[in-house]
Design a protein around this motif. Structure first.
Motif, short mmCIF file in Angstrom:
data_model
loop_
_atom_site.label_atom_id
_atom_site.label_comp_id
_atom_site.label_asym_id
_atom_site.label_seq_id
_atom_site.Cartn_x
_atom_site.Cartn_y
_atom_site.Cartn_z
N GLU A 3 -37.68 -18.71 4.17
CA GLU A 3 -37.25 -17.98 2.99
C GLU A 3 -37.19 -18.92 1.78
OE1 GLU A 3 -36.27 -15.30 0.31
OE2 GLU A 3 -36.79 -14.78 2.37
N LYS A 4 -36.70 -20.12 2.01
CA LYS A 4 -36.56 -21.10 0.94
C LYS A 4 -37.92 -21.55 0.41
CE LYS A 4 -34.37 -25.53 -0.16
NZ LYS A 4 -33.57 -26.67 0.38
N LYS A 7 -40.09 -17.73 -0.30
CA LYS A 7 -39.43 -16.65 -1.04
C LYS A 7 -39.90 -15.28 -0.53
CE LYS A 7 -38.95 -19.47 -5.21
NZ LYS A 7 -39.48 -20.69 -4.57
N LYS A 9 -38.25 -12.56 0.69
CA LYS A 9 -37.59 -11.35 0.17
C LYS A 9 -38.04 -11.04 -1.25
CE LYS A 9 -33.40 -11.76 3.01
NZ LYS A 9 -31.92 -11.95 3.00
N GLU A 10 -38.18 -12.08 -2.05
CA GLU A 10 -38.62 -11.89 -3.43
C GLU A 10 -40.01 -11.27 -3.48
OE1 GLU A 10 -39.94 -14.82 -7.05
OE2 GLU A 10 -38.09 -15.34 -5.97
N ASN A 11 -40.83 -11.59 -2.48
CA ASN A 11 -42.19 -11.04 -2.42
C ASN A 11 -42.29 -9.80 -1.53
OD1 ASN A 11 -44.09 -13.00 -3.94
ND2 ASN A 11 -42.78 -14.37 -2.75
N ASN A 12 -41.12 -9.26 -1.15
CA ASN A 12 -41.05 -8.01 -0.38
C ASN A 12 -41.85 -8.09 0.92
OD1 ASN A 12 -40.17 -5.38 0.08
ND2 ASN A 12 -41.99 -4.48 -0.85
N THR A 13 -41.63 -9.15 1.69
CA THR A 13 -42.33 -9.31 2.95
C THR A 13 -41.41 -9.98 3.97
OG1 THR A 13 -44.35 -10.15 3.98
CG2 THR A 13 -43.31 -11.57 2.34
N THR A 14 -41.89 -10.11 5.20
CA THR A 14 -41.13 -10.75 6.26
C THR A 14 -42.03 -11.74 6.99
OG1 THR A 14 -41.74 -9.10 7.93
CG2 THR A 14 -39.75 -8.66 6.61
N ASN A 75 -47.94 -20.86 -3.22
CA ASN A 75 -47.21 -19.78 -2.53
C ASN A 75 -48.00 -18.47 -2.57
OD1 ASN A 75 -45.13 -18.66 -1.03
ND2 ASN A 75 -43.96 -18.03 -2.83
#
Length: 275
Positions: A3-4, A7, A9-14, A75
């Protein structure tokens, strides 16, 4: 940690989504690993094994470096690999150098690498000075939008037009679009391909079953539909080889080498600029 770095969540993915997408992307691009050395050596795996191995390994390493840089510096979930149009152009240039100079194919190949070196330096300068972006923006929008479907059509042409070549006592390679569908009648195709006709039928059936599976899975919203469709097609082909053709689908693994040919790459392609 993921995540760090990325990012998510910011990119709406898992992480799961990215892993499935990454595997799917790799499987749909993996043909480049063999096609690139085939094109750049004139399908010279048997006639020029050292050069073929060198290009094969260089393709893998270059693609890995490009993809890793895109991931950790930009990224962006973009997979980088050699272009399937420029390599054909490069092969033509090498052939012309052979014809003009009388040098060996390997020496001519290394001479053509100098063009790639200069090209790389020029592109680096254009990128650093932000000129490259202006050139891209100057390209008409219609052309930019047409690139993606054009690549898709090229891959379709490779898939049905010049891929999965079948050989028999009548020669070859025989291809699905030209020699199977182009024959107009099954009897004519069977006459032309001889004993290779059964393998061609299995290839065509596998192609359509795999494509149908991908479409159905995608319509049902199954994640990794392309990857699963390719797996289904592979299993069908392996089973068909064993049951109907009476051959071992994994026979080639018995003589395969799983040790990277770093020596061949070092002697043929790695910084081998023939000025």
């Amino acid at each position: 940690m993921l995540e760090k770095i990325f990012k998510l969540k910011e990119n709406n993915t898992t992480a799961r989504t990215e892993i499935i997408a990454g595997l799917t992307t790799f499987m749909t691009m993996a043909y480049i690993i063999a096609l690139n050395p085939n094109l750049l050596t004139g399908f010279g795996k048997d006639t020029m094994p050292e050069l073929w191995n060198g290009v094969f390994l260089a393709t893998c390493i270059a693609s890995a470096i490009g993809t890793i840089v895109m991931a950790f510096l930009a990224n962006k979930p973009f997979a980088m690999a050699p272009g399937m149009g420029l390599n054909s152009f490069f092969a033509v240039v090498v052939t012309n150098i052979v014809a003009l100079t009388g040098m060996t194919y390997v020496a001519s190949f290394q001479a053509a690498l100098c063009i790639v070196l200069v090209e790389g330096i020029v592109f680096l300068i254009l990128s650093v000075l932000n000129i490259r972006e202006k050139i891209v923006d100057a390209i008409p929008l219609g052309v930019r939008l047409g690139i993606a479907p054009a690549i898709g059509l090229m891959l379709l042409n490779i898939g049905v037009g010049s891929n999965a070549g079948i050989y028999s006592e009548n020669g070859g390679p025989f291809y699905a679009m030209r020699d199977f569908f182009g024959a107009l009648t099954p009897s004519l195709a069977k006459t032309n391909m001889g004993s290779g006709y059964s393998a061609m039928v299995l290839s065509v059936v596998t192609m359509f079953v795999g494509l149908f599976a991908i479409v159905v899975l995608a319509q049902r919203g199954v994640k990794g539909a392309v990857l699963l469709g390719m797996l289904i097609a592979s299993i069908i082909y392996w089973a068909g080889e064993a049951i109907f053709l009476g051959t071992n689908p994994f026979a080639s693994l018995a003589t395969a080498s799983f040790v990277p040919a770093f020596g061949d790459m070092a002697s043929t392609t790695l910084f081998k600029f023939n000025f």
